[in-house]
Design an enzyme around this catalytic site. Structure first.
Site, mmCIF file in Angstrom:
data_model
loop_
_atom_site.group_PDB
_atom_site.id
_atom_site.type_symbol
_atom_site.label_atom_id
_atom_site.label_comp_id
_atom_site.label_asym_id
_atom_site.label_seq_id
_atom_site.Cartn_x
_atom_site.Cartn_y
_atom_site.Cartn_z
ATOM 1 N N GLU A 75 11.879 1.346 -20.032
ATOM 2 C CA GLU A 75 11.492 1.098 -18.639
ATOM 3 C C GLU A 75 11.837 -0.337 -18.238
ATOM 4 O OE1 GLU A 75 7.286 2.215 -18.584
ATOM 5 O OE2 GLU A 75 7.880 4.146 -17.742
ATOM 6 N N CYS A 159 1.346 5.009 -11.307
ATOM 7 C CA CYS A 159 1.277 3.604 -10.888
ATOM 8 C C CYS A 159 2.014 3.349 -9.585
ATOM 9 C CB CYS A 159 1.826 2.700 -11.985
ATOM 10 S SG CYS A 159 3.477 3.161 -12.567
#
Length: 396
Positions: A75, A159
């Site tokens: 990520e 998120c």
């Protein structure tokens, strides 16, 4: 392992860091915290480190859209210039983190390059993360799609949706900064803001259709004349601009300072500054080390990155190329995608329908002209599913 430490931004002391590595969102939050500490304690060593990290990120590891973090596996970041399009991770949260960091850098180091990146991420890498109806979200924001990547109403690791909900109401706080006797404008968004300078209130009214139009009108309201500095950002995408103070032309070049138009004077109630940033369609080319984009071109108009969607074209997007000499037409379409300006051109389309063609031949494949329509990148995947492409092959 070293890679695991980098994922947690724990690979080395912060003042020894010279490259953006590891998890992109954690990096942005770390750099934002470093900027806060640099400001609070006037720590020049932290600021020097932040400048180095900023240079590495924006010169080698940032997508045209302001998206960052190219790899799904961590990520986050890989090596310099590794910016694949279809496989781009470019998490929405990372673009939001970049906005946070850029805004903090502006408070420490008033240079328009930070505001340029903040604006790029805001209008492209961040805004693409939410659908036009506001109830579906992207976690990843690729720059090419075969038609299988879509926004979702919910993620197990959710998120990005709340991060978008957090930043949208706070955009007003990124438009201006204020010094003891100065007002600085970073972003051009219609608004009204009141400042206190030397015990006196100054209200700044900003009127504009930016980013669709480059005309910005700023009017000052106050009880009495007041001496202060007004700084107005000259956008990095802009190649030509004109300025007027109370209708009188001003020489912008004579007033530029670190990418801002600086106007020092005694301001009077009703004073008006009018700016006209000329918006044309720009061809953008990537660094040659970005192998994914060699021989390709992207389009921007003002701060907006544009893309193609399959729904607007009679042939597969992979069959299209844009002639180097092609001109562009811009048209506002109020009923399309909430009202957008489209960019149109005549592209070349490969003749891929003839299956009787030999597999290999000694003559170049035939092409025919086809109308090409580009829309703002932030608005893609709001209609029927299909291909999307930011970087197009450019035909000589």
């Amino acid at each position: 392992s070293p890679g695991a430490y980098a994922t947690w931004q724990a690979h080395c002391p912060v003042r020894e860091q010279t490259e953006a590595v590891g998890h992109a969102v954690r990096a942005m939050y770390l750099y934002s915290a470093m900027a806060d500490l640099a400001s609070e304690y006037e720590d020049d060593s932290l600021l020097a480190t932040l400048r180095i990290l900023w240079g590495d990120l924006t010169a080698k590891k940032m997508y045209l859209t302001g998206g960052i973090g190219s790899s799904e596996s961590n990520e986050g970041f890989t090596e310099a210039y590794d910016l694949p399009n279809k496989a781009a991770y470019a998490e929405t949260c990372a673009a939001i983190g970049l906005i946070f960091w850029a805004h903090r850098m502006l408070q420490l180091d008033l240079k328009s390059t930070y505001a340029d990146v903040m604006e790029r991420a805001l209008y492209n890498g961040m805004l693409s993360g939410v659908s036009l109806d506001g109830d579906r979200f992207f976690y990843e924001n690729p720059l090419a799609s075969e038609g299988h990547h879509h926004r979702q109403p919910f993620f197990k690791c959710s998120c990005c949706p709340p991060n978008l909900n957090r930043i949208l109401p706070t955009i007003g706080s990124t438009i201006y900064s204020q010094g003891p006797q100065a007002i600085v404008t970073h972003l051009y968004i219609g608004n009204e803001a009141t400042f206190t300078l030397g015990g006196s209130e100054v209200t700044l009214v900003q009127e504009t259709d930016y980013p669709w139009d480059g005309v910005v009108c700023l009017r000052l309201q106050m009880d009495q004349p007041l001496d202060f500095t007004l700084k107005l950002r000259y956008p990095g995408w802009c190649q030509e601009a004109r300025g007027y103070l109370n209708g009188e032309a001003i020489s912008i070049g004579d007033h530029l300072e670190d990418g801002y138009i600086r106007l020092d004077r005694q301001w009077a109630p009703g004073d008006e500054v009018r700016l006209q940033f000329v918006m044309t369609v720009s061809r953008v080319y990537a660094h040659p080390k970005v192998t994914a984009n060699r021989g390709r071109v992207a389009l921007m108009r003002g701060p907006l990155v544009y893309c193609l969607e399959a729904v607007d074209h009679p042939v597969p997007l992979t069959a299209l190329s844009l002639p180097r000499e092609a001109g562009f037409d811009c048209q506002f379409e109020p009923d399309l995608l909430g009202g957008v300006i489209t960019v149109q051109a005549t592209a070349n389309a490969l003749d891929i329908s003839d299956e009787d063609q030999p597999l290999y031949q000694r003559t170049p494949p035939k092409t025919h002209p086809v109308k090409m329509t580009a829309i703002p990148y932030y608005a893609w995947d709001n209609r029927q599913p299909g291909e999307m492409l930011v970087w197009l092959p450019e035909a000589p």
